[in-house]
Design an enzyme around this catalytic site. Structure first.
Site, PDB file in Angstrom:
ATOM      1  N   GLU A  38     -37.781  31.057-113.537  1.00 20.82           N
ATOM      2  CA  GLU A  38     -38.446  31.222-112.237  1.00 20.82           C
ATOM      3  C   GLU A  38     -39.961  31.182-112.494  1.00 20.82           C
ATOM      4  OE1 GLU A  38     -37.538  35.199-110.953  1.00 20.82           O
ATOM      5  OE2 GLU A  38     -38.133  34.869-108.867  1.00 20.82           O
ATOM      6  N   LYS A 109     -35.527  30.810-102.636  1.00 23.30           N
ATOM      7  CA  LYS A 109     -34.857  32.077-102.983  1.00 23.30           C
ATOM      8  C   LYS A 109     -34.517  32.900-101.741  1.00 23.30           C
ATOM      9  CE  LYS A 109     -35.531  35.964-106.232  1.00 23.30           C
ATOM     10  NZ  LYS A 109     -36.500  36.525-107.214  1.00 23.30           N
ATOM     11  N   CYS A 142     -32.906  34.187-109.865  1.00 17.74           N
ATOM     12  CA  CYS A 142     -33.003  35.559-110.356  1.00 17.74           C
ATOM     13  C   CYS A 142     -32.190  36.560-109.539  1.00 17.74           C
ATOM     14  CB  CYS A 142     -34.470  35.954-110.494  1.00 17.74           C
ATOM     15  SG  CYS A 142     -34.693  37.300-111.696  1.00 17.74           S
ATOM     16  N   VAL A 169     -36.337  41.621-114.932  1.00 16.07           N
ATOM     17  CA  VAL A 169     -36.963  42.826-115.497  1.00 16.07           C
ATOM     18  C   VAL A 169     -35.955  43.973-115.605  1.00 16.07           C
ATOM     19  CG1 VAL A 169     -39.350  42.285-114.873  1.00 16.07           C
ATOM     20  CG2 VAL A 169     -37.901  43.452-113.217  1.00 16.07           C
TER      21      VAL A 169
HETATM   22  C1  ACM Z   1     -36.390  38.766-109.927  1.00 15.35           C
HETATM   23  O1  ACM Z   1     -35.748  38.392-108.943  1.00 15.35           O
HETATM   24  N1  ACM Z   1     -37.415  38.084-110.380  1.00 15.35           N
HETATM   25  C2  ACM Z   1     -36.014  39.993-110.638  1.00 15.35           C
END
Ligand code: ACM
Length: 264
Positions: A38, A109, A142, A169
């Site tokens: 990402e 996203k 992510c 993370v």
């Molecule tokens: C994330 O969605 N970058 C943890």
């Protein structure tokens, strides 16, 4: 086909350097599909909307999309990579798919994580699957992993493989992806990054690495370490994702009892 990821530690704001690092990493390496993290070319921890404005790009005519389209054409490969996208007056946390023919498509996203909510609009594309020469490629980004509906939607839409650009993370995703793959019987490639971004006082982000390729049986075919910068490519057979049967009596998609999947 050969598919994999490049896990590395992007330098914040230095697109040329980060795209250069990817280009050097894959020189002389053959693959069909490469998944990148990402925000692989910009870095992740934006601290002001003006920074996003400076680094976000329109798709497909922005710098990063053009560079990856060119790289895809030159190497005859498909690439999935995350980037901040500017569309009309909004920013999206997006991922693009490029291939031997150049730019193919964009996913925005759906589930924004943490402070992404300060700068980015929730994605409006829905979950998409592209029918390519190497197979059906779906994309999620992510934090989408934590919503089982994301991968389910991609799998029910025909994805053989889910490309998953990430900047993880929290520690949970690498051990959860095998379950996502098993319940949907698809391959997944999570391309995470390494390193720490400490651009906001008292709010350092440490990225957990552990990029991985997972099979439809939920097997981790390969997992990188937490801090290794590495290009990992594996031979996979996407036909394994097209068989949803477990035994002569059970087909994971046909056995779904959607009439019972309602909240009462
Ligand atoms: C994330 O969605 N970058 C943890």
């Amino acid at each position: 086909m050969k598919a994999g990821f490049y896990q590395f530690n992007p330098s914040f704001g230095n697109k040329e350097k980060n795209i250069g690092a990817v280009t050097s990493a894959i020189t002389n390496v053959h693959m069909d599909l490469l998944v990148l993290p990402e925000f692989f070319a910009t870095g992740y921890q934006f601290v002001h909307r003006d920074e996003v404005a400076k680094l976000a790009e329109t798709v497909p005519d922005g710098y990063t999309t053009k560079a990856l389209s060119e790289l895809s054409r030159k190497k005859n490969i498909y690439i999935v990579a995350g980037l901040p996208e500017l569309y009309e007056d909004k920013f999206y946390n997006s991922a693009i798919l490029t291939g031997p023919e150049g730019f193919i498509g964009t996913y925005r996203k759906t589930h924004l994580f943490f402070e992404e909510n300060l700068y980015f609009a929730p994605g409006d594309t829905g979950f998409k699957v592209w029918d390519t020469e190497i197979g059906h490629i779906g994309i999620m980004i992510c934090f989408d992993w934590l919503f089982p509906e994301a991968m389910r939607t991609l799998a029910l839409s025909g994805a053989d493989i889910v490309a998953h650009p990430s900047n993880l993370v929290l520690p949970f995703c690498p051990d959860a992806m095998p379950v996502r793959c098993l319940e949907n019987r698809v391959f997944a490639i999570t391309a995470n990054r390494t390193g720490i971004e400490n651009r906001k006082k008292g709010a350092a982000l440490k990225f957990i690495g552990k990029s991985e390729i997972v099979s439809p049986n939920g097997e981790i075919l390969v997992r990188a370490t937490e801090d290794q910068e590495t290009l990992v490519i594996r031979e996979i057979d996407l036909r394994a994702a097209r068989d949803k049967t477990l035994n002569p009596f059970n087909d994971l998609f046909k056995d779904r009892r959607t009439e019972h999947y309602k909240i009462v």
